[in-house]
Design a protein around this motif. Structure first.
Motif, mmCIF file in Angstrom:
data_model
loop_
_atom_site.group_PDB
_atom_site.id
_atom_site.type_symbol
_atom_site.label_atom_id
_atom_site.label_comp_id
_atom_site.label_asym_id
_atom_site.label_seq_id
_atom_site.Cartn_x
_atom_site.Cartn_y
_atom_site.Cartn_z
ATOM 1 N N GLN A 132 2.547 25.302 -26.038
ATOM 2 C CA GLN A 132 3.341 25.777 -24.917
ATOM 3 C C GLN A 132 4.310 24.662 -24.550
ATOM 4 N N ASP A 133 5.576 24.995 -24.373
ATOM 5 C CA ASP A 133 6.480 23.927 -23.962
ATOM 6 C C ASP A 133 6.493 23.816 -22.450
ATOM 7 N N ARG A 134 7.373 22.984 -21.933
ATOM 8 C CA ARG A 134 7.318 22.675 -20.508
ATOM 9 C C ARG A 134 7.615 23.888 -19.645
ATOM 10 N N LYS A 135 8.448 24.783 -20.208
ATOM 11 C CA LYS A 135 8.781 25.969 -19.407
ATOM 12 C C LYS A 135 7.708 27.035 -19.490
ATOM 13 N N GLY A 136 6.712 26.814 -20.322
ATOM 14 C CA GLY A 136 5.640 27.781 -20.416
ATOM 15 C C GLY A 136 5.815 28.788 -21.526
ATOM 16 N N THR A 137 6.884 28.663 -22.313
ATOM 17 C CA THR A 137 7.023 29.596 -23.425
ATOM 18 C C THR A 137 6.193 29.104 -24.599
ATOM 19 N N VAL A 138 5.633 30.092 -25.288
ATOM 20 C CA VAL A 138 4.711 29.772 -26.365
ATOM 21 C C VAL A 138 5.483 29.636 -27.667
ATOM 22 N N GLY A 139 5.087 28.720 -28.504
ATOM 23 C CA GLY A 139 5.698 28.578 -29.822
ATOM 24 C C GLY A 139 4.672 28.052 -30.794
ATOM 25 N N ALA A 140 4.985 28.179 -32.070
ATOM 26 C CA ALA A 140 4.067 27.656 -33.073
ATOM 27 C C ALA A 140 4.806 26.613 -33.897
ATOM 28 N N VAL A 148 10.262 31.376 -29.194
ATOM 29 C CA VAL A 148 10.570 32.665 -28.571
ATOM 30 C C VAL A 148 11.748 32.454 -27.638
ATOM 31 N N LYS A 149 12.787 33.308 -27.834
ATOM 32 C CA LYS A 149 13.903 33.257 -26.895
ATOM 33 C C LYS A 149 14.195 34.680 -26.464
ATOM 34 N N GLN A 150 14.082 34.948 -25.216
ATOM 35 C CA GLN A 150 14.325 36.276 -24.661
ATOM 36 C C GLN A 150 13.580 37.362 -25.435
ATOM 37 N N GLY A 151 12.304 37.103 -25.667
ATOM 38 C CA GLY A 151 11.486 38.117 -26.325
ATOM 39 C C GLY A 151 11.710 38.230 -27.810
ATOM 40 N N ARG A 152 12.608 37.431 -28.335
ATOM 41 C CA ARG A 152 12.838 37.503 -29.787
ATOM 42 C C ARG A 152 12.302 36.226 -30.437
ATOM 43 N N TYR A 153 11.981 36.373 -31.702
ATOM 44 C CA TYR A 153 11.376 35.250 -32.411
ATOM 45 C C TYR A 153 12.380 34.603 -33.336
ATOM 46 N N TYR A 154 12.407 33.284 -33.295
ATOM 47 C CA TYR A 154 13.353 32.532 -34.122
ATOM 48 C C TYR A 154 12.627 31.436 -34.872
ATOM 49 N N LEU A 155 13.217 31.077 -35.993
ATOM 50 C CA LEU A 155 12.692 29.958 -36.762
ATOM 51 C C LEU A 155 13.611 28.766 -36.539
ATOM 52 N N ARG A 156 13.021 27.642 -36.225
ATOM 53 C CA ARG A 156 13.841 26.446 -36.003
ATOM 54 C C ARG A 156 13.449 25.397 -37.045
ATOM 55 N N HIS A 157 14.461 24.853 -37.662
ATOM 56 C CA HIS A 157 14.177 23.867 -38.713
ATOM 57 C C HIS A 157 15.318 22.865 -38.753
ATOM 58 N N ASN A 158 14.994 21.657 -39.172
ATOM 59 C CA ASN A 158 15.996 20.597 -39.201
ATOM 60 C C ASN A 158 17.213 20.952 -40.031
ATOM 61 N N LYS A 169 7.799 16.277 -50.236
ATOM 62 C CA LYS A 169 8.593 16.497 -49.032
ATOM 63 C C LYS A 169 7.731 16.575 -47.799
ATOM 64 N N LYS A 170 8.394 16.324 -46.697
ATOM 65 C CA LYS A 170 7.745 16.524 -45.407
ATOM 66 C C LYS A 170 8.718 17.305 -44.562
ATOM 67 N N SER A 171 8.247 18.291 -43.840
ATOM 68 C CA SER A 171 9.173 19.004 -42.964
ATOM 69 C C SER A 171 8.395 19.615 -41.816
ATOM 70 N N ARG A 172 9.129 19.960 -40.795
ATOM 71 C CA ARG A 172 8.490 20.540 -39.622
ATOM 72 C C ARG A 172 9.162 21.868 -39.342
ATOM 73 N N THR A 173 8.376 22.886 -39.214
ATOM 74 C CA THR A 173 8.900 24.221 -38.981
ATOM 75 C C THR A 173 8.394 24.709 -37.640
ATOM 76 N N ASN A 174 9.333 25.173 -36.817
ATOM 77 C CA ASN A 174 8.942 25.670 -35.490
ATOM 78 C C ASN A 174 9.245 27.142 -35.383
ATOM 79 N N LEU A 175 8.382 27.835 -34.701
ATOM 80 C CA LEU A 175 8.637 29.235 -34.391
ATOM 81 C C LEU A 175 8.763 29.324 -32.878
#
Lengths: 296, 1048
Positions: B182-190, B207-217, B199-205
């Motif tokens: 959970q981030d500071r605003k209380g929204t859940v992410g994985a 939630v923005k306005q009820g929609r799911y996004y993938l965030r990556h470097n 390789k090393k990488s970090r993948t984030n999932l």
């Protein structure tokens, strides 16, 4: 003193062991402190009351009761016995060779703790400026070298068997007479009191070559003075509530039990006489000081 | 130990502690040694395999291929090509690195020839002491002493440039695991931190306005998840939803994401890839053929996003499932807010020396290969008489220096992984054996020390039994630096091939054969292996049960763990390295498998702890599996939970760490006294027992065994310049005083080699640079060593020794964190004495007890007194010990007061004291803080060059500062003349010439600004003030002094 008269005798003569503390610890029988008691110093009464009972006496220890004396005086004896009876002890250590693992200063310290059997009354205090002479110094020597035992069995792993001289004991210390000491002390051979004090351990090839000078000094612990024999005062009775109120534990204020343990240099009875002499000498010098002050 | 019933009841706590003595002490550094062994024997070969071939762009025929790699035994190069084996101790003494050559077998082409060369050295690897390649392994104590090494020394550290360095255990969040947060605003992410060898990488999932996004470097902006799915080849919306879950609320929650994809008009894989291709962040091109944007996007999906999920020939099936599970987790977590706990110790992995070194070596090896390739590319095109021979260009120093520098500085910076860590290694503290051991078990966390967070610092329940609850430093690193418990083991990586096979045989259905909807079936559990989805299982209980049976039977490695997570409906199998685990006694039908006979065998040496493992009496559980088991703390508690498969806890003292075990009677203390407990853990490292059986042969700081006898310090002199002349004035046993010269070194005044042609005739000039002894008291020279270091520089080491008796101001401590400074030393006749004539060594004020609540010290005294009277030792660790009641009975038996209080007579008056005195033996240590090292005073002395104020600090013979607060006091008091004296006259008074006309500083009675001397007058101001004026002037600010006569 506000205490009722019936208690006064107890306060004067007893130290009370309570459940949580000791009461009446201080000597209070000063002249004029208690109405109705004459506490002025009286030689005759002192002689009547004072006694010393020797309970036990042997070569190294002695036990005696000293009754009818003030705590301060008894304590003075104790303090003198502990700190001011002169003895002979190793003062200077000249290390010519020390290849053992014991460091020089540690070795010197260990040597300094070994009691030397020599009558301090036969020696003078050494003047620091002067050279060592026969009247104030005893010279001792420790020269030892460890080697392999040629007769040890092959598969042995026991150091006792493998090495010769690997344990240095106080008996290895030899006396080297200076001047006419050999004649003077011919009968009372000077040596360490105990033969089995371990000084150092060696391994083959290591050696010690040391000369020591003993001088007369004070401040070394020679005796242990103890104050109790009859009751160890565990105060066990006070734990049982039914007995608590019926029992009153007390100690006689002016009854002192001395146990004197000597290191073996002097017999304990001699120590006590020495101590008394030291106290007398102190009193003498104090009196003469007083007199000289009066003069001025 | 009142709670040990049954079979354990017959055993004394000492007996129970037997395995601790036999296994644990070795085991404390075992993790380090195991992991290093794994690295030099297994991992290094894998690294070589992964980078085995070097080709050149210049010549397609040219190649270099590594066939094998070995790490040899430690040796030292005596002269050119002459080596001899070296002992660790020699390295310590001569300031060398204890390292072994790394050799490779290679196959390469020279011209048209194919050549195989064996045993070519490519660099040197520092060797961990007591590891498989160390000369000390398998040696008897006798051989140890021949090597001048202590047989009790645990090993597990490196010797680099003569210093003993420990690589601390590093704690990290576990790799390749989905963590719902959970981030500071209380929204859940994985988020998933994927890590593979490459390789090393970090993948984030998110939630923005009820929609799911993938965030990556590598993506310039967040990509809608549905488009990612389509990019990976799942084009049908139905399939996506099936994978994520067909429950009503899940579908409802995912619908907006699908809608967004629809709006973006993306229906096919090609469209999705084109969309993603535009968002790929451009990376530097490493040459090679240029790729289209679509290809780039596909490459990114295959190799950079969720790196750890293998994608073969762009078959994204497994990755899609993984992503779907991530989305599902987030959706489910949103409802009931069940996010994962980051501080949970099952989510942590520990990196040991082996892992850290393998990262470093891999990096250096790749650099080495890149260098070779570069050289090949440069040289091959040029026509030469001799053909290009790559062997001539293999330089050893790159790998050697890389390893040595990293270990000696502790800076691990790997550009490839964007890793830049400081303080990975520390110098092994040799103050005592315990402190050295404690250092090996230390774990440092990745969190920043300065940040004020409570989560990672606080004691997690899941750390129970794995980490010591009491040993952590105070202050900023509190809770971030931890210590391993006695029986903890850290796993190393294991082959997962057999485990996968076994899992499929036990009924796990392969993920690649599923259509996707099965993932969310309520009857089905997902099976993960090391973070990757293996498949699904219907009867998870049977799987887990059989798995454990197989493990106990020894068919699979004892450190493989399996656990079910009921909330996530998953079975996790882990075989990765860095997990913490500890042994438990297996309980069957309410009976522990280990009985008295076994313990006897253990103590007599018929069985070892390993035998227990092989016979299935004991097993290792990691933190996650602990959660899945029922664990009885003591034996009598087993019946309460009597089930088939329980685990009994072994020796309770296994909870603690080494140092904490040295605090007697700790259990009796209340929780409030836990700070004292920490302090003692710290202080156990201060005091003064000898650390090796060969103190005499070392030339470094050591403390002697008798607590108040002596301490040693050392001095070391190294001559670097080749023409240096040294005279050592002192030989062993000699006494040195302050300012006496230890080494009379002289050095040529011109150290640079003169330029050619301008050769100066005549003798070179020398100047004296003696090294002299500094110290307030005399020292003895214990030992002098003359040698040379690895660079053949002249090396002299002098070991100094001082004998110190306790004096006023020295610091002492009992073993309960009760420290104190000696305030008075009283002659024996003045000391109070008890009825037996004994006078105490130390008198302590009882006010030290109520606030600190160190009940253990009270018990130590009581038990010590009874023990002395009885002539036996009492037992008093944190987990048991003699009961106070029994001890009191002993005291009464010997005629002492049951409370331990004695009737004491004053040595001064001879009258009894009014109170009974708590009287008995307590163990005291002398701590390393001694007045002799601290006392300092100065009347005049050196001044700092810049400000001309007295220097700071004792080591520089500095002054004592009259600080701001002291200044305020003087101002408040109105002591202006004293102020003036302290702040200027005694400090940095300076005569300046000031021109009264322009107000600027002049010089020797002349104002350079007004070109006159008529208004110049001389003042005394602090030099710092003059400095300020000049600095201001240099910044174009003119400070002008206005002068007036004081009598006007």
């Amino acid at each position: 003193m506000a205490a009722p008269m019936s208690n006064v005798e107890e306060i004067r003569s007893r130290v009370i062991l309570g459940e949580f503390g000791v009461k009446n610890v201080h000597t209070t029988d000063f002249p004029g402190n208690y109405p109705g008691f004459d506490d002025t110093w009286d030689m005759k009464r002192f002689q009547k009351n004072f006694r010393i009972d020797v309970v036990h006496l042997d070569e190294n220890s002695m036990e005696f009761d000293m009754v009818g004396i003030d705590a301060a005086i008894a304590n003075a004896f104790r303090r003198i016995l502990l700190a001011e009876v002169p003895t002979m002890a190793i003062e200077k250590v000249f290390i010519y060779n020390n290849t053992s693992i014991v460091q020089d200063e540690v070795l010197a310290h260990r040597l300094g703790l070994i009691p030397i059997k020599a009558d301090p009354r036969l020696f003078e205090f050494k003047n620091t400026e002067e050279e060592a002479s026969e009247i104030d110094t005893i010279k001792l020597q420790l020269k030892i070298k460890c080697s392999r035992n040629p007769r040890a069995s092959k598969d042995s792993s026991d150091p006792q068997e493998l090495y010769l001289n690997h344990m240095v004991y106080s008996k290895d210390i030899e006396w080297v007479p200076i001047g006419n000491q050999a004649d003077v002390f011919a009968d009372s051979c000077i040596r360490p009191v105990h033969d089995d004090i371990l000084i150092a351990q060696l391994r083959p090839g290591q050696e010690l070559d040391i000369i020591m000078h003993c001088v007369k000094g004070i401040g070394k612990k020679v005796a242990k003075v103890v104050n109790s024999r009859l009751d160890t005062c565990s105060r066990e009775v006070l734990r049982h509530s039914d007995l608590k109120n019926c029992v009153k534990l007390g100690r006689v204020r002016d009854h002192f039990i001395f146990t004197v343990e000597s290191t073996g240099i002097l017999p304990p009875d001699v120590l006590v006489t020495e101590a008394i002499q030291v106290l007398m000498a102190k009193c003498q010098s104090f009196l003469s000081e007083m007199n000289s002050v009066d003069m001025e | 130990m009142e709670v040990l019933g049954g079979e354990f009841g017959d055993m004394t706590p000492q007996e129970l502690a037997a395995p601790v003595n036999t296994v644990a002490v070795k085991g404390l550094v075992k993790q380090h040694i195991d992991s290093f062994n794994y690295f030099i024997n297994v991992e290094i070969k894998k690294i070589m395999k992964a980078n085995e071939k070097i080709t050149s762009d210049a010549d397609p025929m040219w190649y270099l291929k590594y066939l094998n790699i070995y790490v040899g035994m430690p040796d030292v190069e005596e002269s050119f090509n002459v080596t001899r084996p070296v002992s660790p101790h020699e390295c310590r003494l001569r300031d060398m690195t204890y390292s072994a050559p790394i050799t490779v077998d290679i196959e390469y082409t020279r011209g048209s020839q194919r050549i195989i060369r064996n045993a070519l050295p490519i660099g040197r690897m520092p060797i961990m002491l007591r590891s498989s390649n160390c000369v000390l392994t398998g040696k008897t104590p006798m051989e140890f002493s021949k090597l001048n090494e202590c047989p009790l020394d645990p090993g597990g550290y490196f010797i680099v440039k003569g210093q003993e360095k420990v690589i601390l255990i590093q704690e990290q969040l576990s790799k390749n695991r989905i963590i719902v947060d959970q981030d500071r605003k209380g929204t859940v992410g994985a988020s998933v931190t994927s890590s593979t060898h490459e390789k090393k990488s970090r993948t984030n999932l998110i939630v923005k306005q009820g929609r799911y996004y993938l965030r990556h470097n590598t993506l310039s902006e967040d990509a809608p998840i549905a488009i990612i799915f389509k990019g990976m080849g799942v084009e049908s919306d139905q399939e996506i939803v099936q994978m994520i879950g067909t429950e009503e609320h899940v579908m409802a929650s995912f619908a907006p994401s699908l809608e967004e994809c629809q709006k973006a008009q993306i229906f096919t894989q090609t469209q999705a890839l084109r969309f993603l291709g535009n968002k790929v962040r451009r990376q530097r091109m490493w040459g090679g053929p240029k790729k289209t944007k679509m290809e780039e996007a596909r490459e990114l999906l295959a190799s950079l996003i969720l790196t750890h999920v293998p994608v073969k020939e762009f078959n994204f099936r497994a990755k899609c499932f993984y992503l779907a599970v991530m989305v599902r987790r987030v959706i489910l977590a949103q409802g009931d807010n069940k996010v994962d706990d980051r501080d949970y110790y099952g989510n942590k992995r520990l990196e040991l020396a082996g892992q850290l070194l393998s990262l470093l070596f891999e990096d250096l090896f790749k650099k080495f290969n890149a260098e070779l390739k570069k050289i090949a590319d440069q040289i091959i095109p040029k026509q030469r008489a001799a053909q290009f021979d790559v062997v001539k260009h293999m330089r050893q120093d790159q790998i050697t220096n890389g390893m040595v520098n990293a270990i000696s500085t502790g800076n691990w910076s790997l550009k490839r992984f964007k890793m830049d860590r400081q303080g990975v290694t520390q110098v092994l503290s040799r103050l005592s054996f315990i402190s050295a051991l404690g250092m090996m078990t230390r774990i440092s966390s990745q969190f920043e020390k300065t940040r004020k967070v409570s989560g990672p610092r606080s004691l997690q329940p899941s750390q129970w039994g794995m980490l010591c609850p009491s040993d952590t430093p105070e202050g900023e690193a509190c809770g971030l630096v931890k210590n391993l418990a006695l029986m903890t083991h850290i796993t190393t990586d294991m082959e997962d091939g057999p485990i996968i096979k076994l899992a499929f045989n036990l009924g796990v259905e392969d993920i690649n054969l599923l259509c996707g909807e099965e993932l969310s079936y309520p009857s089905v559990f997902l099976v993960f292996l090391n973070g990757n989805i293996l498949g699904v299982i219907r009867d998870h209980r049977k799987l887990v049960c059989t798995f454990r049976l197989m493990r106990r039977a020894g068919f699979i490695n004892e450190f493989v763990s399996i656990s079910t997570n009921m909330t996530d409906r998953c079975v996790y199998i882990s075989s990765d390295g860095g997990r913490l685990c500890r042994p438990y006694i297996i309980v069957k039908k309410g009976q522990p498998m280990v009985n008295n006979k076994h313990m006897d065998d253990l103590s007599q040496g018929y069985r070892t702890f390993e035998d227990f493992l092989h016979e299935g009496l004991v097993e290792y559980l990691d933190v996650n599996e602990e959660n899945d088991c029922q664990i009885a703390l003591y034996e009598h508690m087993i019946s309460k939970y009597a089930k088939h498969d329980t685990n009994g806890q072994k020796q309770p003292s296994w909870v603690m760490l080494v140092t904490a075990c040295f605090i007697p009677s700790e259990k009796r203390r209340t929780w409030r006294s836990s700070p004292s407990r920490c302090w003692e853990c710290v202080r156990a490292s201060f005091p003064t027992p000898t650390t090796t059986s060969h103190p005499g042969t070392r030339t470094s700081a050591l403390w002697a065994s008798r607590p108040w006898v002596r301490s040693l310090c050392w001095a070391c002199v190294v001559g670097f310049v080749s023409d240096t002349v040294c005279f050592i004035l002192w030989c062993s046993g000699e006494r040195v005083e302050n300012k006496q010269v230890l080494v009379n070194k002289s050095m040529p005044t011109v150290t640079q080699t003169p330029l050619e042609g301008s050769a100066q005739p005549g003798q070179p000039q020398y100047k004296d640079v003696p090294i002299s002894y500094k110290g307030s008291t005399d020292s003895y020279i214990e030992k002098v060593m003359i040698s040379s270091n690895a660079e053949d520089a002249f090396l002299i080491k002098i070991l100094l020794r001082q004998t110190r008796r306790p004096e006023i101001g020295d610091k002492f401590s009992s073993r309960h964190g009760q420290k104190g400074v000696c305030g008075l030393i009283v002659p024996q006749e003045d000391m109070p004495f008890c009825d037996t004539g004994i006078c105490p060594d130390i008198i302590m004020n009882p006010h030290g007890y109520p606030s600190r609540m160190t009940v253990g010290k009270l018990i130590e005294l009581l038990a010590g007194k009874a023990g002395v009277l009885d002539g036996r030792f009492h037992y008093g660790t944190a987990f048991g010990g003699s009961k106070v009641k029994d001890v009191c009975e002993d005291l009464i038996r010997y005629g002492y007061n049951y409370q331990g209080k004695d009737y004491v007579t004053s040595g001064i008056t001879g009258e009894p004291l009014e109170a009974y005195i708590y009287f008995g033996p307590v163990y005291y240590q002398k701590l390393k803080h001694m007045v002799l090292d601290k006392m300092h005073a100065r009347a005049r002395g050196p001044r700092a060059v810049l400000t001309r104020q007295p220097t700071e600090g004792r080591s520089r013979d500095g002054g004592l500062r009259l600080g701001e607060m002291e200044r305020d006091c003087l101002i408040g008091y109105g002591a202006s003349m004293l102020l003036l004296e302290r702040l200027m006259i005694s400090s940095d008074a300076f005569e300046v010439d000031v021109c009264g006309q322009c107000g600027l500083l002049g010089y020797s009675g002349w104002c350079h600004y007004c070109k006159s001397s008529c208004h110049v007058s001389s003042l005394r101001i602090p030099y710092a003030c003059k400095l300020l004026f000049q600095e201001l002037q240099s910044m174009n600010i003119i400070p002008r002094l206005k002068l007036s006569r004081y009598n006007e």
